[in-house]
Enzyme design. Sequence first.
Site, PDB file in Angstrom:
ATOM      1  N   LYS A 135       0.824  -1.226   0.000  1.00  0.00           N
ATOM      2  CA  LYS A 135       0.000   0.000   0.000  1.00  0.00           C
ATOM      3  C   LYS A 135       0.847   1.260   0.000  1.00  0.00           C
ATOM      4  O   LYS A 135       0.450   2.273  -0.579  1.00  0.00           O
ATOM      5  CB  LYS A 135      -0.979  -0.003   1.182  1.00  0.00           C
TER       6      LYS A 135
ATOM      7  N   LYS B 219      -3.892 -10.455  -5.574  1.00  0.00           N
ATOM      8  CA  LYS B 219      -5.185 -10.808  -4.970  1.00  0.00           C
ATOM      9  C   LYS B 219      -6.300  -9.870  -5.440  1.00  0.00           C
ATOM     10  O   LYS B 219      -6.051  -8.709  -5.746  1.00  0.00           O
ATOM     11  CB  LYS B 219      -5.095 -10.852  -3.437  1.00  0.00           C
TER      12      LYS B 219
ATOM     13  N   LYS C 109     -10.911  -4.793  -3.398  1.00  0.00           N
ATOM     14  CA  LYS C 109     -11.977  -3.831  -3.691  1.00  0.00           C
ATOM     15  C   LYS C 109     -11.418  -2.462  -4.061  1.00  0.00           C
ATOM     16  O   LYS C 109     -12.137  -1.644  -4.613  1.00  0.00           O
ATOM     17  CB  LYS C 109     -12.968  -3.745  -2.528  1.00  0.00           C
TER      18      LYS C 109
HETATM   19  P1  ATP Z   1      -8.749  -3.088   0.344  1.00  0.00           P
HETATM   20  O1  ATP Z   1      -8.676  -3.550  -1.064  1.00  0.00           O
HETATM   21  O2  ATP Z   1      -9.630  -1.896   0.568  1.00  0.00           O
HETATM   22  O3  ATP Z   1      -7.420  -3.004   1.032  1.00  0.00           O
HETATM   23  P2  ATP Z   1      -9.662  -5.683   0.881  1.00  0.00           P
HETATM   24  O4  ATP Z   1     -10.527  -5.932  -0.296  1.00  0.00           O
HETATM   25  O5  ATP Z   1      -8.367  -6.377   0.988  1.00  0.00           O
HETATM   26  O6  ATP Z   1      -9.491  -4.168   1.134  1.00  0.00           O
HETATM   27  P3  ATP Z   1     -10.469  -5.873   3.667  1.00  0.00           P
HETATM   28  O7  ATP Z   1     -11.549  -5.038   4.199  1.00  0.00           O
HETATM   29  O8  ATP Z   1      -9.100  -5.460   4.004  1.00  0.00           O
HETATM   30  O9  ATP Z   1     -10.596  -6.019   2.098  1.00  0.00           O
HETATM   31  O10 ATP Z   1     -10.680  -7.388   4.051  1.00  0.00           O
HETATM   32  C1  ATP Z   1     -11.825  -7.952   4.572  1.00  0.00           C
HETATM   33  C2  ATP Z   1     -11.672  -9.444   4.639  1.00  0.00           C
HETATM   34  O11 ATP Z   1     -11.684  -9.986   3.322  1.00  0.00           O
HETATM   35  C3  ATP Z   1     -10.373  -9.937   5.288  1.00  0.00           C
HETATM   36  O12 ATP Z   1     -10.652 -11.058   6.076  1.00  0.00           O
HETATM   37  C4  ATP Z   1      -9.527 -10.329   4.121  1.00  0.00           C
HETATM   38  O13 ATP Z   1      -8.584 -11.332   4.437  1.00  0.00           O
HETATM   39  C5  ATP Z   1     -10.576 -10.851   3.164  1.00  0.00           C
HETATM   40  N1  ATP Z   1     -10.129 -10.745   1.780  1.00  0.00           N
HETATM   41  C6  ATP Z   1      -9.823  -9.609   1.124  1.00  0.00           C
HETATM   42  N2  ATP Z   1      -9.485  -9.872  -0.147  1.00  0.00           N
HETATM   43  C7  ATP Z   1      -9.563 -11.215  -0.290  1.00  0.00           C
HETATM   44  C8  ATP Z   1      -9.326 -12.108  -1.381  1.00  0.00           C
HETATM   45  N3  ATP Z   1      -8.941 -11.668  -2.558  1.00  0.00           N
HETATM   46  N4  ATP Z   1      -9.532 -13.433  -1.178  1.00  0.00           N
HETATM   47  C9  ATP Z   1      -9.935 -13.891   0.027  1.00  0.00           C
HETATM   48  N5  ATP Z   1     -10.155 -13.106   1.085  1.00  0.00           N
HETATM   49  C10 ATP Z   1      -9.990 -11.788   0.938  1.00  0.00           C
END
Ligand code: ATP
Length: 329
Positions: free
Chosen positions: A112, A194, A197
């Site tokens: 990040k 990965k 969002k």
């Molecule tokens: P951002 O993209 O805004 O950093 P993010 O999409 O990674 O956020 P978070 O809010 O940080 O989402 O994560 C919420 C939950 O979703 C956490 O438990 C994280 O491990 C899970 N998660 C996020 N992305 C993935 C993915 N690609 N596959 C599986 N689990 C995920």
Amino acid sequence: MKEVVFSGIQPSGSLTIGNYLGALKNFKPLQEEYQCIYCLVDLHALTVEQDPKFLRKNTLQLLALYLAAGLDPYKSIVFIQSHVPEHSELQWLLNTITPLGQLQRMTQYKSKSKLQEENIQAGLLNYPVLMASDILLYQTKYVPVGEDQRQHIELTRDLAMRFNSRYSDTFVMPEIMTPKVGAKVMSLQDPTSKMSKSDSDPNSYILILDDEKTILRKVKRAVTDSLNNFSYNEDQIGLRNLIDIYCAFEEINHSEIVSRYESLGYGKFKEDLAEIIIEGLKPIKNRYEEYIADRSELENIYRMGADKARKIAYKTLRKAYKKVGLIPR
Ligand code: ATP
Ligand code: LTN
């Protein structure tokens, strides 16, 4: 006394199927066996720049999604992180025992901060300490999250261990809980990274709230390969990711999928996958529409959650303050 499960999701945007399969989908079934505490981690979302209007909107949307995914606010504690000030207070104590080097080595921090190299804020670096505080305040035993959070859970354990050995037993040692499939859903456009969002390319992710046409289009556009060989292996990571998504929604084994589609090919597989995703998300989407329309019910729920959470958090914080030598009020 039931063991405690704690997890949180950031209201930093609309949730993807990565968030769903890695985290949210697994929250509901835990409610029977454990005391579950599910948090909307709005303070964490502030570690990247947020438009205040969107943050407010995303927080309510996320609460409606939690409920739509089957979280029961009478069985579990569902609350907003900033409503329980103990999270920031325990974070300060934990900051005083956290090695700077360990924070600088966190993968999420490194990736990040690369996106904003000229302008890195201390909050981004300290993000995992706040997460440790979230978890330790509730004497959490299990933390259901996606694979990307493993390093943060390790840090939480290190901090619990350090505090406990310096000041005597105070915190329960938490453990990560990841799903067998879907713990790391990859980007549809770049299967080496990965699904996220906050990715700038909307074709790289599918949102829980995407409409049917959009889901079909995004699945069809997902990167695979030109080998024309329907199998599950390390050299075909795009296809493997799609098979994993299928398996996670249908709860079947990848070998079953391979034998089903070997002769049918990529095109038919993608059409069916889109259908599986659409059908899997439909009940959540329908319930979401009901919850999001009732603002006052959402307010009741988050207030009730914060009241319950504060009672637990206050006790742990008071104990920790006392142990380090702060004078109780
Ligand atoms: P951002 O993209 O805004 O950093 P993010 O999409 O990674 O956020 P978070 O809010 O940080 O989402 O994560 C919420 C939950 O979703 C956490 O438990 C994280 O491990 C899970 N998660 C996020 N992305 C993935 C993915 N690609 N596959 C599986 N689990 C995920
Ligand atoms: N860092 C997590 C969100 C999060 C969390 C938590 C998850 C903040 N606090 C406590 C589990 C427990 C993420 O998914 N990015």
